[in-house]
Design a protein around this motif. Sequence first.
Motif, PDB file in Angstrom:
ATOM      1  N   ASN A   1       0.829  -1.203   0.000  1.00 58.60           N
ATOM      2  CA  ASN A   1       0.000   0.000   0.000  1.00 58.60           C
ATOM      3  C   ASN A   1       0.865   1.255   0.000  1.00 58.60           C
ATOM      4  OD1 ASN A   1      -2.549  -1.422   0.351  1.00 58.60           O
ATOM      5  ND2 ASN A   1      -1.827  -1.850   2.405  1.00 58.60           N
ATOM      6  N   THR A   2       0.233   2.357  -0.398  1.00 57.65           N
ATOM      7  CA  THR A   2       0.943   3.646  -0.407  1.00 57.65           C
ATOM      8  C   THR A   2       0.176   4.687   0.392  1.00 57.65           C
ATOM      9  OG1 THR A   2      -0.166   4.356  -2.422  1.00 57.65           O
ATOM     10  CG2 THR A   2       1.928   3.204  -2.694  1.00 57.65           C
ATOM     11  N   ASP A   3      -0.405   4.264   1.505  1.00 64.05           N
ATOM     12  CA  ASP A   3      -1.210   5.204   2.281  1.00 64.05           C
ATOM     13  C   ASP A   3      -0.547   5.641   3.582  1.00 64.05           C
ATOM     14  OD1 ASP A   3      -1.457   2.711   3.395  1.00 64.05           O
ATOM     15  OD2 ASP A   3      -3.636   2.642   3.316  1.00 64.05           O
ATOM     16  N   GLY A   4       0.744   5.386   3.715  1.00 68.57           N
ATOM     17  CA  GLY A   4       1.515   5.892   4.835  1.00 68.57           C
ATOM     18  C   GLY A   4       1.030   5.425   6.198  1.00 68.57           C
ATOM     19  N   PHE A   5       1.412   6.197   7.210  1.00 69.80           N
ATOM     20  CA  PHE A   5       1.093   5.829   8.583  1.00 69.80           C
ATOM     21  C   PHE A   5      -0.412   5.833   8.836  1.00 69.80           C
ATOM     22  CE2 PHE A   5       0.283   6.808  13.037  1.00 69.80           C
ATOM     23  CZ  PHE A   5       0.912   5.722  13.637  1.00 69.80           C
ATOM     24  N   GLU A   6      -1.120   6.769   8.223  1.00 66.14           N
ATOM     25  CA  GLU A   6      -2.564   6.848   8.441  1.00 66.14           C
ATOM     26  C   GLU A   6      -3.251   5.567   8.007  1.00 66.14           C
ATOM     27  OE1 GLU A   6      -0.873   9.272   6.712  1.00 66.14           O
ATOM     28  OE2 GLU A   6      -0.728  10.651   8.409  1.00 66.14           O
TER      29      GLU A   6
ATOM     30  N   TYR B   1      -1.827   2.617   7.661  1.00 65.13           N
ATOM     31  CA  TYR B   1      -1.367   1.556   8.547  1.00 65.13           C
ATOM     32  C   TYR B   1      -2.172   1.571   9.849  1.00 65.13           C
ATOM     33  CZ  TYR B   1       1.387  -0.593  12.224  1.00 65.13           C
ATOM     34  OH  TYR B   1       1.775  -1.330  13.301  1.00 65.13           O
TER      35      TYR B   1
ATOM     36  N   THR C   1       3.797  -1.085   3.780  1.00 67.95           N
ATOM     37  CA  THR C   1       3.211   0.236   3.585  1.00 67.95           C
ATOM     38  C   THR C   1       4.293   1.244   3.237  1.00 67.95           C
ATOM     39  OG1 THR C   1       1.480  -0.272   5.189  1.00 67.95           O
ATOM     40  CG2 THR C   1       1.811   2.052   4.649  1.00 67.95           C
ATOM     41  N   PHE C   2       4.121   1.907   2.101  1.00 64.46           N
ATOM     42  CA  PHE C   2       4.999   2.994   1.703  1.00 64.46           C
ATOM     43  C   PHE C   2       4.312   4.310   2.025  1.00 64.46           C
ATOM     44  CE2 PHE C   2       6.503  -0.469  -0.990  1.00 64.46           C
ATOM     45  CZ  PHE C   2       7.877  -0.341  -0.864  1.00 64.46           C
ATOM     46  N   GLU C   3       5.101   5.333   2.255  1.00 62.44           N
ATOM     47  CA  GLU C   3       4.555   6.648   2.610  1.00 62.44           C
ATOM     48  C   GLU C   3       3.709   7.229   1.476  1.00 62.44           C
ATOM     49  OE1 GLU C   3       3.490   9.356   5.192  1.00 62.44           O
ATOM     50  OE2 GLU C   3       4.802   7.695   5.704  1.00 62.44           O
ATOM     51  N   ASP C   4       4.143   7.019   0.243  1.00 60.90           N
ATOM     52  CA  ASP C   4       3.409   7.535  -0.911  1.00 60.90           C
ATOM     53  C   ASP C   4       3.800   6.733  -2.151  1.00 60.90           C
ATOM     54  OD1 ASP C   4       5.843   8.680  -2.049  1.00 60.90           O
ATOM     55  OD2 ASP C   4       5.619  10.299  -0.596  1.00 60.90           O
TER      56      ASP C   4
ATOM     57  N   ALA D   1       7.540   6.712  -3.208  1.00 63.42           N
ATOM     58  CA  ALA D   1       8.403   5.839  -2.415  1.00 63.42           C
ATOM     59  C   ALA D   1       8.278   4.395  -2.888  1.00 63.42           C
ATOM     60  CB  ALA D   1       8.055   5.961  -0.936  1.00 63.42           C
TER      61      ALA D   1
END
Length: 122
Positions: free
Chosen positions: A6-11, A13, A37-40, A43
């Motif tokens: 995924n690319t939805d960052g900490f939120e 996760y 999970t990637f930050e965006d 990344a």
Amino acid sequence: MKLRINTDGFEGYAKRALERARKLDRREAIKPEITITFEDPLAMVEVLTAERLRLVQKVRTKSSSITALAAALKRDPKSVRRDVLKLERAGVVRTREQINPGHGRVKIVEPVAREYRLTAVL
């Protein structure tokens, strides 16, 4: 097992972790899966380049040595070795050593899951 990228960052996760905790509280069965999970999306694209995705596709069909992967992908073994290291650090593939009779040991690259799901959100 399934691998989600995924690319939805900490939120994202945190949202998934909260939902998982709620399911556990309700005593619901949770299917095993791995989530990266990637930050965006940028990344993610830095790690999952087109050549690396081709490598993952090849490994999903058959675990192979780096030399065999390089030959199958028509690429330089040093480049494939670097790509495998990057993918392994990200958790997309794994490696194991295997005895190569008469030639020492060989590193085998294999998938971490049967199914890979990539989700990019802009």
